[in-house]
Design a protein around this motif. Sequence first.
Motif, short mmCIF file in Angstrom:
data_model
loop_
_atom_site.label_atom_id
_atom_site.label_comp_id
_atom_site.label_asym_id
_atom_site.label_seq_id
_atom_site.Cartn_x
_atom_site.Cartn_y
_atom_site.Cartn_z
N TYR A 106 -5.90 5.47 2.28
CA TYR A 106 -5.17 5.30 0.83
C TYR A 106 -5.00 6.63 0.21
CZ TYR A 106 -4.32 2.32 -3.45
OH TYR A 106 -3.50 1.64 -4.32
N TYR A 118 -1.49 -3.47 1.04
CA TYR A 118 -0.61 -2.85 1.81
C TYR A 118 -0.01 -1.92 0.96
CZ TYR A 118 3.33 -1.50 4.89
OH TYR A 118 4.43 -0.69 5.42
N ARG A 119 0.11 -0.59 1.19
CA ARG A 119 1.18 0.56 0.38
C ARG A 119 2.05 1.24 1.51
NH1 ARG A 119 0.52 6.02 -1.20
NH2 ARG A 119 1.46 6.14 -3.22
N TYR A 120 3.25 1.28 1.03
CA TYR A 120 4.33 2.21 1.83
C TYR A 120 4.93 3.11 0.91
CZ TYR A 120 8.32 3.11 5.03
OH TYR A 120 9.12 3.52 6.05
N LYS A 140 -0.41 -6.82 -2.51
CA LYS A 140 -1.57 -7.18 -2.58
C LYS A 140 -1.76 -8.73 -2.72
CE LYS A 140 -5.85 -6.62 -5.24
NZ LYS A 140 -6.44 -6.00 -6.58
N GLY A 194 -3.08 1.35 4.05
CA GLY A 194 -3.58 0.07 3.56
C GLY A 194 -5.18 0.09 3.19
N GLU A 204 3.30 -1.27 -3.42
CA GLU A 204 2.11 -1.96 -2.94
C GLU A 204 2.13 -3.25 -2.82
OE1 GLU A 204 -1.20 -0.50 -5.47
OE2 GLU A 204 -1.09 1.47 -4.52
N SER A 216 2.76 4.18 6.30
CA SER A 216 2.19 2.93 5.77
C SER A 216 0.79 3.24 5.57
CB SER A 216 2.22 1.80 6.61
OG SER A 216 3.64 1.31 6.74
#
Length: 870
Positions: free
Chosen positions: A566, A531-533, A512, A542, A510, A540
Motif C-alpha cells: 500500500y 484494491y488501489r490503482y 473496497k 492492495g 481505491e 496496482s
Amino acid sequence: MRAYFIFIVGFLFCLSASAGGIKGRVIDEEGNPLPFTTIYVKETGSGSISNESGLYEVRLEPGTYTMIFQFLGYQTQQFTIQISETFTERDIVMLKQAFLLAEAQIKGGSEDPSYKIIRKAIAKSGFHRQQIETYTCEVYLKGGGRLVSVPWYLRKVLEDEGIDTAATFVTESVSKIVYQRPNQFKEEVISVRTSGDERDSNPMRFIGASFYEPIVAEGIISPLSPRAFSYYKFRYVSTFTDREYQVSKIEVIPRSKGEDVVAGMLYIVDGLWCIHSFEFSMVVQGIELNLRQVFAPVAENVWLPVTHKYDGTGKLLGVRFEFGYLASVSGYNITLNPDLSNEITVYDDKTEQDLIDSRENPLVKGKAKDINIAEEKLSKGEELTQKELRQLMKSYEKEQRKESEEPEVTDYRTFSIDSLAYKSDSMYWAERRPIPLTDSEVKGYKLQDSLYVEEKKEEAGDTLDTKKKKFSPTDILFGNTYKINSRDNLRIHANWTSINFNTVDGWNFEYKLSYYRRFDEKRRLEISPLYRYSFSRNKSFGKLMTEYRYRDGLMKGNITAEGGWYYSQFNADVPILPVFNSFSSLVFENNYMKVYDRNFVEARFKHSFNGEWAIGGKAAFDERIETFNTTSQTWFPVDSREYTPNLPSSPNLPLQDFGTSRAFKITALVEWKIGARYGKSDERYYERNSPPIVTVRYTRAVPNVWGSKPDIHFGAVNVKYAFKLSRLGKLNIRSEYGNFRKFENGEFIDFAHFMGNEMYFTRWGSMNGYSLLPYYQFSTARNYLSTYAIYEFRNFILGNIPTLRMLGVNESLLLNHLYTQREGHYVEVGYSITNLFRFGRVDFVSSFFNSGFREFKIQLGISSDIFSVD
C-alpha cells in the motif's frame, strides 16, 4: 425532518399517558379556550391534557371520581363527579389565580425571598431523587410537526414528494414505564401510530431526565443544581394556594445567555420544597424550545409529573419548521424508599440560624459521626439544615453506587417495542388517546397513511422479501449493503469518493469491499479487501484487513490483522486528507502530501477492562520504499509555481534519499479514564461525563529482525481534559510529552511528526492538530512537548446578537504550543466561529516562531461537532 424533530427535543424530559367518561371544554371567565390544561383523576392516578382548542376527553369506568383541573395562573378546579356508562359533558370555567406577596417581599428585605426557597429546594433535590423505591405508570405521547415556510428551491421537490405543508405530521405512542431506584428505567412501547411510518422510534429514550438532577439531559444546568447560583438569578413573584398547599412562583433568570440554561417560571411547594410545575424556555442549536411540566400529589408528600408539553420552532437551510409534544401519565403505582419514608423539615443556613442553634442534637461540622447523627434525624423526621441534608444525600448516593454491580454506571435504561405495537387500528386510538386530535393532525394522518401505502407497494414490487436488496449497476460506484442471511452482510463501499490525485500516483482510485459476520450481539468479524490503482505509475496495490470485535458490558476490545502493499504518508496520522491534497495540487499546484510505498504486515489489539482502564499494543514489520513524482499535471499552471519533490522538507531531515529500509516495531499502550461514568441503554453503554484521559505509550524499534536496522526507544504521555468553568465556559486541554531515549539507524519516517496544516481549510476534529504548522518542519527525533487549548465561550461577542444566537453560533479562542529541542517554540493564537448556518466554521489564526510573527490566515471548514475525525 421527522427524525430531526425527535433528535433535537426527544432527550429532554420524562413523558407520560391515560384513558376516559367526561368531556367538554376548558375556558376562562370570558369563554376563551385554555389550551393544554392539565387534568388529573385522583382515584386512578390518571393524567390528561386539553388540546390546543381547550377540548378534553377523559375515559373512566362507571363510578365516583375526584377531578382536578390545573392551568398555571388560574385557580385549580377540584370537584367530585359520578360517571355512568355514557359520557358526561361538562365545560370547566377556570378563575384567575389570587396571588399573595411574601412578607419579606412586602417589607423590602435585603435579600429576595426566592433565594431562601431555592436554597431549601436545592437541599431537598437529592431527597426527591431517592424518595421513590419503585413506580410503574403508563405514558401516552403525542407529537406533531409541520413545515411553516419553504424556500423556493425546495418547493418543487416537496410537491413531487407529495408533502403538504398544511398537514401536520403526527406520532402517538403508549408505553409502560417501570422504574427501580436508584437509576433503572424500563420502557415497553405497547402501541405506536406515526403517520404511516413503520420505522421503530423512541422519542422517550431519556424518560428519566429530571430537574431534580444537577444536569438535565444533554448538559442543561438545572435551577435546582448545587451550582445554580453561578448560572441563575431568582426573583420572587408571588404565592398562591393550590388545594391545601402553598405554592411560590419564582422567576428563573440566566446570568448569561447560553445553551445550557433555561429561563422562565418555577413553582415550588412550600414546606415540601418540591416542584409544583414549571414553564421554561431555552435555545438549543438555534431551536427555540418551550417546556412545561405540571406535577400532582400522587401520594402523601409525593409529587410526580402528570402532564408534559414542549414545543419549538427553528430554521434549517431556509426551511422553517415547528413541532410540539404532549404527554400525560396514567396509573402511577409507587413504593416509597423505606430509608426516606419520613418527611423532614429543612432549615436555611443563612436566614434561620436561631432555629438551627436551638435544636437538641446539633451536628458538629467536619466530624465523620455527623453522617450517622443526620441519618438518625432523618429516620425520625427531625430537622436538618440545608448543608446537613446535602451532605447526607451525597453520602447516601455514594453508598448506593458502591453497592451497585457496576458502580461506574449511573443509570440503566431498557427499551422494547411490543410485536403488536403497530397493529392497533383507528378505533383503538379513538378509545385510548386522552388528547383529542386537531383538524390538521387528522388531515396529516389521512395524507401520510395514503402516501405510506403507495410507498410500500413500490417497495414490494415482485418480491416478497423487501429486506434483501437487489444488485444495481450503480452500486459499483455508489455502494450498497446486501444482507446474505441473518448473520452475514456484504458491503460495497461508495468507491467514487476514493478517486484522488497526487504527484506520485497521478490519478488513482481505491475499491473496497467488506464482509461482516455477527456471531451474536457481543461479537463481530469484519474482512475488508482493498484494491488501489495508480494511473501515472501503472501499478496496482492492495491490502487485506481482518478485525474481530467483542463486547461484554463495559469490557470491550478488538483484534486486528492487516497486511499488503500500500502507500503511506510520512506522518502515518494522515495530516492532509487525499481529497484536500487533490484540490490543492490541481488548483494551486501545491503538492503538500508526501508519500512512500509500504510492504507491511501488522497485528494490533485494544482491550478495555471496565470503561476506565484499557491496554493496547501493536507489532508491525515494514519495508519502506522511496517514491518520486511521476506527473506535473495541474489545471491552472503558473510559470512561477512548480511542484516540490516528494521528499518532505525539514531542517531535521537526516538524508535526502532513503531508498529502501526495513523496520520492526512493537508498541504498548495504557489508557486511564479517571472517574469515568456511564449510562446503560439496553445493552449499550454511553459516557455520562468527560473524564480526564491519560494515555501512556512506549514504542521499541528492534534491529536485526528480517533485515530491520532502526534501534529506537520512544515513550510518550498524553493527557486530555475539559475543565468546566461554570457560566464562563469550558477549557479543553490536550498535552503530550514525548521522549526519545535512543534513536539509531532510523529514517525520517521514524521521527515524531505533528499534525500540521498549510491549507485554507480548518481541521475537522477538535484538538487533533495545528492550524498553520508546516507539515514536517518540526518533526524531531528528540524530546518534545505539544499542547492544544481551546476555550469555548458560553456567550462572547456574536452571542449577544439575538439573530446570530438563534442561529446557534458559538465562539472560542485557541492557543496551541509546540516545543522541540532543535527548533524551539512554535505558538498559534486564534479566534473561531462555529455553527455558522448550522454547520459552517471560520477560524482567524496567527502563528509565531520563537517570539517572532510568522503568518496570519483565515480558514474555512465544517463545525467539528457535526463531522469529526478524532
